[in-house]
Design a protein around this motif. Structure first.
Motif, PDB file in Angstrom:
ATOM      1  N   GLY A 137       9.878  -2.017   0.138  1.00 42.29           N
ATOM      2  CA  GLY A 137       9.429  -0.828  -0.578  1.00 42.29           C
ATOM      3  C   GLY A 137       9.586   0.457   0.215  1.00 42.29           C
ATOM      4  N   ASN A 138       8.910   1.495  -0.242  1.00 37.04           N
ATOM      5  CA  ASN A 138       9.003   2.819   0.366  1.00 37.04           C
ATOM      6  C   ASN A 138       8.026   2.934   1.535  1.00 37.04           C
ATOM      7  OD1 ASN A 138       9.424   5.484   0.931  1.00 37.04           O
ATOM      8  ND2 ASN A 138       8.403   6.269  -0.896  1.00 37.04           N
ATOM      9  N   PHE A 139       8.548   3.250   2.706  1.00 39.12           N
ATOM     10  CA  PHE A 139       7.707   3.367   3.901  1.00 39.12           C
ATOM     11  C   PHE A 139       7.830   4.754   4.538  1.00 39.12           C
ATOM     12  CE2 PHE A 139      11.762   1.306   4.774  1.00 39.12           C
ATOM     13  CZ  PHE A 139      12.334   2.185   5.675  1.00 39.12           C
ATOM     14  N   SER A 140       8.571   5.655   3.880  1.00 45.09           N
ATOM     15  CA  SER A 140       8.825   6.976   4.459  1.00 45.09           C
ATOM     16  C   SER A 140       7.543   7.785   4.642  1.00 45.09           C
ATOM     17  CB  SER A 140       9.812   7.758   3.587  1.00 45.09           C
ATOM     18  OG  SER A 140       9.299   7.914   2.276  1.00 45.09           O
ATOM     19  N   HIS A 141       6.516   7.490   3.831  1.00 44.09           N
ATOM     20  CA  HIS A 141       5.267   8.242   3.929  1.00 44.09           C
ATOM     21  C   HIS A 141       4.488   7.907   5.205  1.00 44.09           C
ATOM     22  CE1 HIS A 141       4.141   4.355   2.233  1.00 44.09           C
ATOM     23  NE2 HIS A 141       2.911   4.580   2.651  1.00 44.09           N
ATOM     24  N   LEU A 142       4.897   6.854   5.906  1.00 40.17           N
ATOM     25  CA  LEU A 142       4.194   6.449   7.123  1.00 40.17           C
ATOM     26  C   LEU A 142       4.577   7.313   8.324  1.00 40.17           C
ATOM     27  CD1 LEU A 142       4.561   2.576   6.723  1.00 40.17           C
ATOM     28  CD2 LEU A 142       2.561   3.982   6.169  1.00 40.17           C
ATOM     29  N   PHE A 143       5.695   8.032   8.199  1.00 42.80           N
ATOM     30  CA  PHE A 143       6.176   8.905   9.272  1.00 42.80           C
ATOM     31  C   PHE A 143       6.508  10.276   8.698  1.00 42.80           C
ATOM     32  CE2 PHE A 143       6.798   4.694  10.885  1.00 42.80           C
ATOM     33  CZ  PHE A 143       6.698   4.779  12.269  1.00 42.80           C
ATOM     34  N   ILE A 144       6.450  11.288   9.549  1.00 42.22           N
ATOM     35  CA  ILE A 144       6.812  12.643   9.141  1.00 42.22           C
ATOM     36  C   ILE A 144       7.834  13.197  10.128  1.00 42.22           C
ATOM     37  CG2 ILE A 144       4.889  13.672  10.444  1.00 42.22           C
ATOM     38  CD1 ILE A 144       4.755  15.816   8.239  1.00 42.22           C
TER      39      ILE A 144
END
Length: 255
Positions: A137-144
């Motif tokens: 799934g989408n994990f991009s929100h875990l890093f900035i």
């Protein structure tokens, strides 16, 4: 006979010392080669994403070239990498690959490859042996994504509290988002919008800061603690992923 015995001991001691020196030098040469290889890949990524092989017209490439110069990569090597990338018809692309590591650790791998399936097959072997698995799934929100500028701390700058207080004022003036002291590397770290990295870096330089590195990185939104055993496992996993040819950078959320 006694004198000869002492002489033999000294010769062997000298030989052992030289062997150690050669071994240490070989290790440094391997590490230097690995760093150069990674920087070369980062230049290729920057050229592809920035659309130009001219550092003047490609800020991301300019930052990587500056990093390469700071670690004493020969100018001829830098130029050869840029020229070869211009001629290269390779269809490699940049990918972000999420990995669930030991404990609650999350690892983000920035990859540059022409075949994502092949790369993931190679990664799967490493993950299986080191208590890791791919994130679904989408994990991009875990890093900035942030611009990260590391500054050398000088002994004449005062106490860490004084240095940080002055740096906070400078961060506001230079439009950085935040600043902190990184104890492990004894440096000031300024964070900023990735699009403003070049501007903030130049502003800090005009204030007399000695810049150690400037790059765009992925920072974790939340840090997690691991047990000693999990840290040991994660350290091995991170090292193996970092040593993969097509992995440009590796980020984690371990505090």
């Amino acid at each position: 006979m006694q004198g000869m015995y002492v002489l033999i001991i000294k010769r062997f001691a000298g030989h052992s010392k030289w062997a150690n020196i050669r071994h240490i030098k070989a290790q440094k040469d391997v590490e230097r080669s690995r760093i150069f290889t990674k920087l070369g890949t980062q230049m290729k990524v920057a050229i592809q994403e920035g659309g130009s092989s001219d550092p003047i017209n490609n800020i991301k490439l300019a930052h990587v070239v500056e990093q390469a110069k700071r670690v004493n990569m020969p100018v001829a090597t830098i130029q050869n990498i840029i020229k070869s990338t211009q001629k290269d018809k390779d269809q490699s692309k940049t990918y972000l690959i999420g990995v669930k590591g030991p404990g609650k650790s999350i690892i983000l791998c920035e990859a540059f490859t022409s075949s994502l399936p092949s790369l993931k097959i190679q990664m799967a072997t490493i993950l299986k042996k080191n208590n890791g698995k791919f994130l679904d799934g989408n994990f991009s929100h875990l890093f900035i994504q942030k611009g990260v500028i590391d500054i050398e701390i000088t002994s004449s700058g005062g106490t860490h509290e004084e240095i940080l207080e002055n740096a906070t004022d400078d961060a506001l003036e230079c439009e950085a988002d935040d600043v902190e002291i990184v104890e492990e590397t004894n440096c000031l770290r300024f964070l900023c919008d990735p699009n403003h990295l070049d501007k903030v870096q130049k502003s800090l330089a005009t204030k007399g800061y000695k810049i150690r590195s400037a790059s765009i990185e992925y920072l974790p939104q939340k840090l997690v603690e691991l047990t000693d055993s999990e840290i040991d496992q994660c350290s091995i996993l991170l090292e193996k992923l970092e040593n993969m040819e097509n992995i440009v950078k590796v980020y984690d959320n371990i505090c």
